[in-house]
Design an enzyme around this catalytic site. Structure first.
Site, short mmCIF file in Angstrom:
data_model
loop_
_atom_site.label_atom_id
_atom_site.label_comp_id
_atom_site.label_asym_id
_atom_site.label_seq_id
_atom_site.Cartn_x
_atom_site.Cartn_y
_atom_site.Cartn_z
N LYS A 184 0.85 -1.25 -0.01
CA LYS A 184 -0.28 -0.07 -0.01
C LYS A 184 0.76 1.10 0.07
O LYS A 184 1.96 1.32 0.37
CB LYS A 184 -0.97 0.20 1.25
N GLN A 199 -0.77 -12.74 10.49
CA GLN A 199 -1.38 -12.46 9.16
C GLN A 199 -0.06 -12.24 8.21
O GLN A 199 1.03 -12.06 8.80
CB GLN A 199 -2.17 -11.29 8.98
N ASP A 212 -3.10 -6.16 0.80
CA ASP A 212 -1.69 -6.31 1.35
C ASP A 212 -1.31 -7.53 2.43
O ASP A 212 -0.34 -7.90 2.56
CB ASP A 212 -1.07 -5.32 1.47
N ASP A 223 -2.78 -8.17 17.76
CA ASP A 223 -3.35 -7.62 16.69
C ASP A 223 -4.82 -8.39 16.43
O ASP A 223 -4.65 -9.66 15.81
CB ASP A 223 -2.60 -7.25 15.39
N ASN A 224 -5.83 -7.64 16.29
CA ASN A 224 -7.11 -8.55 16.00
C ASN A 224 -7.19 -9.78 16.46
O ASN A 224 -7.51 -10.98 15.67
CB ASN A 224 -7.28 -8.51 14.43
N GLU A 282 -6.05 -6.51 21.28
CA GLU A 282 -6.51 -5.25 20.26
C GLU A 282 -7.51 -5.89 19.92
O GLU A 282 -7.59 -5.95 18.66
CB GLU A 282 -5.21 -4.93 19.46
N LYS A 332 1.00 4.48 9.35
CA LYS A 332 1.02 3.12 8.84
C LYS A 332 1.51 2.81 7.52
O LYS A 332 2.12 1.77 7.13
CB LYS A 332 -0.38 2.86 9.12
N TYR A 333 1.57 3.97 6.73
CA TYR A 333 1.87 3.67 5.38
C TYR A 333 3.08 4.75 4.80
O TYR A 333 3.51 4.51 3.64
CB TYR A 333 0.76 4.14 4.56
#
Length: 674
Positions: free
Chosen positions: A254, A314, A349, A384-385, A413, A522-523
């Protein structure tokens, strides 16, 4: 229900004892149960509790609660990390039965002849007690027996020595008809599991050089990020959380603001984990080497900071797992691997793992990865998640990790449905993100915190006013005072809180129509001029430093269960307190939720919750300004969001030693940063 004496509704019990309750070393853990029996004979209850070493801890007797409810209460204080167990026992207490009967009969005018059997029963009970009391107290018990037998003494003098043993025989009771209830477990963590102050920054942004027309972008490194550590530590934080530090995928990378097209200098999202350089057990080469990471951990430790790593299960499309274990992912009808989606959001991504494909293989690999980082010295993971992975997987993983190192902590999170958030706490997550960010009125906050206190046996909240993903509209439009307000609420309502870098610089510009930052870090690389902001008075850091100092210095703020709200007649204001019974420390806070206008209010304090009688006067010392005031149950307050959005009082009871002089927080500049 079974046994001679019923024992019911034992607490703490999580999911009927299926999971252990939670506590930390040194915490006062309330234990209660309902126990009752037939007739009028006295009942007693106690807790038997075993440490992780299997050794029984001192006898802990329970006291009756509200009359007529048959509820019994006590507290236990675990002193070691690990798996504890406790059992409630109920018993017939012949001494209390005797004491009650004899006292009533004497008060009714009955004499020695009418009490002959009672006096003999007292001798029997005290003879049994001689074997239970400490050696130094045996003589007192023998003297009481002798007095009961001495018919030459007047009746009051015969029974007085026995009645004076009440306190001794409370601590060392004669127990008959002992009934043992079911065993329950408590997992005890180190204190940081409950009390912690987190700070999040992207190491690649610290010391980074963004791309220009003439110069390519240059990432920060662990070495340059280490230069920021003293500033974080100086604000009083003790946990430094790093987003994923692993190689970032190049396939479907991204660009800025989550755009689908990335240029040659775009760094991609750290959560798109994995590339040719490696996966979850590798370090992004732009950040440095494993040795550089170890040096960073050591530098953080020297500053009193513990590093937490992100555990994001992930993969980027070019993660090694994708080619080595394609069965770990979901294959769509067209043969492609499914990327992550949270409609309408798409994460091209990222490939999520499918835990129903080869679950044993995935479990073994994830455990290997986590223990790899534990071996590197990491003892805290922000997950994360976690709500997008099976709950039973987390129950297994956390349990397996704690078998290796019981000091490892996990922060969930999971901004999701309440049942899932609570369920993750029950199966082992140490702390949890919460809905704090979206509770923007005093009534909402009070109701939500009451829910969290009710779940304190298994779910520990961590309050964050912002994250890289979340820039709430209250911060976008509330002006600098709202940053102070949200910091006070997060830091002083919850024993654990955190903030993402840039909060102290009042960063508030959102991507249009979204609840997230424009030019999201983040990007892209986002270096900040920390020293310049501080020198120009455009930083909230001094205020944050004061809040964390108040938290550190006041034991009452290290706990969750002691949160008490007090009435105030202005719906824009919230008033609460925390009291520590061990030290007598009490903190009382009044905070506005209005960042634009002055608000007045009148308190009606719950005085017993402050450890006082209703009529007491006391001194409150404002830790933000250094001022002191004389207060009682009813008090008027005025809060100006631009000058002082909150009172943060330490309470001094009548006759207590005055507080040491406090340096008030500096008056931070309330201008927006550009």
């Amino acid at each position: 229900m079974s046994g001679r004496i019923p024992i019911e509704d034992v607490s703490p019990s999580v999911s009927c004892g299926r999971y252990p309750a939670k506590a930390v070393v040194g915490e006062l853990v309330p234990v209660s149960a309902r126990a009752y029996r037939e007739g009028h004979d006295a009942l007693g209850c106690n807790v038997v509790w075993l440490g992780p070493d299997g050794r029984a801890r001192p006898f802990t007797r329970m006291r009756p609660g509200e009359p007529g409810q048959d509820r019994w209460h006590t507290v236990i204080r675990p002193d070691a990390v690990g798996d504890w167990a406790f059992t409630v026992e109920a018993f017939s207490d012949p001494y209390l039965t005797w004491q009650n009967a004899v006292t009533k009969k004497i008060d009714a005018g009955q004499g020695p002849q009418e009490l002959a059997n009672d006096l003999a029963e007292g001798v029997r009970v005290l003879k049994a007690a001689r074997k239970l009391v400490p050696a130094a107290e045996v003589a007192r018990v023998r003297a009481a027996v002798a007095a009961l037998r001495d018919d030459k003494l007047e009746l009051p003098r015969r029974v007085a020595p026995a009645l004076e043993l009440a306190e001794l025989l409370w601590d060392h009771p004669v127990r008959e008809l002992v009934t043992t209830g079911e065993q329950y477990r408590i997992w005890v963590d180190r204190p940081r599991a409950l009390f912690s102050a987190w700070y999040e920054f992207f190491p690649r942004s610290e010391g980074a050089i963004p791309a220009t027309a003439d110069v390519p972008a240059r990432s920060g490194t662990f070495a340059t990020a280490a230069e920021r550590l003293p500033g974080v530590a100086a604000m009083g934080f003790d946990v430094l959380y790093l987003p994923p530090i692993h190689p970032i995928g190049r396939v479907n990378r991204k660009g800025p603001n989550n755009s689908l097209t990335a240029g040659p200098d775009d760094v991609g999202s750290p959560w798109a984990i994995g590339a040719a350089e490696g996966g979850h057990d590798a370090i992004h080469p732009d950040l440095g080497t494993p040795e550089d990471f170890r040096d960073f951990l050591a530098a953080a430790a020297e500053q009193g900071l513990e590093v937490a790593l992100d555990l994001a299960l992930q993969c980027a499309p070019d993660h090694p797992w994708v080619t080595e274990h394609p069965e770990w992912f979901t294959t769509r009808a067209d043969g492609s691997i499914a990327y992550a989606e949270n409609p309408p959001k798409k994460y091209q991504d990222i490939y999520p793992l499918n835990f129903d494909n080869d679950p044993e293989g995935i479990r073994a690999e994830v455990l290997r990865v986590v223990l790899h980082w534990v071996g590197e010295g990491v003892k805290i993971f922000r997950v994360d998640n976690p709500h997008t992975k099976p709950v039973d997987f987390w129950h297994w993983l956390i349990g397996e990790v704690k078998k290796v190192d019981p000091d490892v902590l996990f922060l969930a999170e999971a901004f999701t449905r309440p049942a899932m958030m609570h369920g993750l706490g029950k199966v082992g997550f140490t702390q949890s993100y919460t809905y704090f960010t979206w509770r923007t009125s005093p009534a909402e906050m009070r109701e939500y915190c009451a829910e969290l206190v009710a779940a304190a046996d298994y779910m520990r909240p961590n309050f964050w006013p912002n994250t890289p993903d979340i820039l709430h509209s209250s911060l976008q439009h509330g002006g600098p005072p709202m940053f102070k307000i949200r910091a006070v609420l997060a830091a002083l309502l919850s024993p654990s809180w955190g903030m993402y870098a840039g909060f102290e610089l009042f960063e508030h510009v959102a991507r249009p129509g979204a609840e997230e930052y424009l030019d999201n870090e983040k990007y892209e690389l986002r270096p900040r001029d920390w020293a310049g902001a501080q020198a120009q008075g455009r930083s909230l850091a001094p205020f944050i430093t004061t809040l964390n100092r108040v938290r550190r210095d006041n034991p009452a703020l290290h706990r969750l269960r002691n949160l008490v709200f007090h009435d105030i007649d202005n719906p824009a204001l919230l008033c609460w307190s925390k009291h520590d019974p061990d030290t007598g420390n009490t903190v009382l806070v009044v905070c506005t939720f209005d960042s634009h206008t002055v608000q007045w209010g009148n308190t009606t304090l719950d005085m017993p919750a402050l450890g006082m009688d209703w009529h007491d006067r006391f001194t409150v010392h404002d830790e933000l300004t250094g001022a002191s005031y004389d207060w009682g149950q009813h008090n008027a307050v005025r809060l100006d969001p631009y000058l002082q959005p909150a009172h943060v009082f330490t309470v001094r009871r009548p006759g207590a030693t005055p507080p040491a002089p406090t340096t008030p927080a500096s008056k931070d500049d309330t201008r927006w940063t550009s």
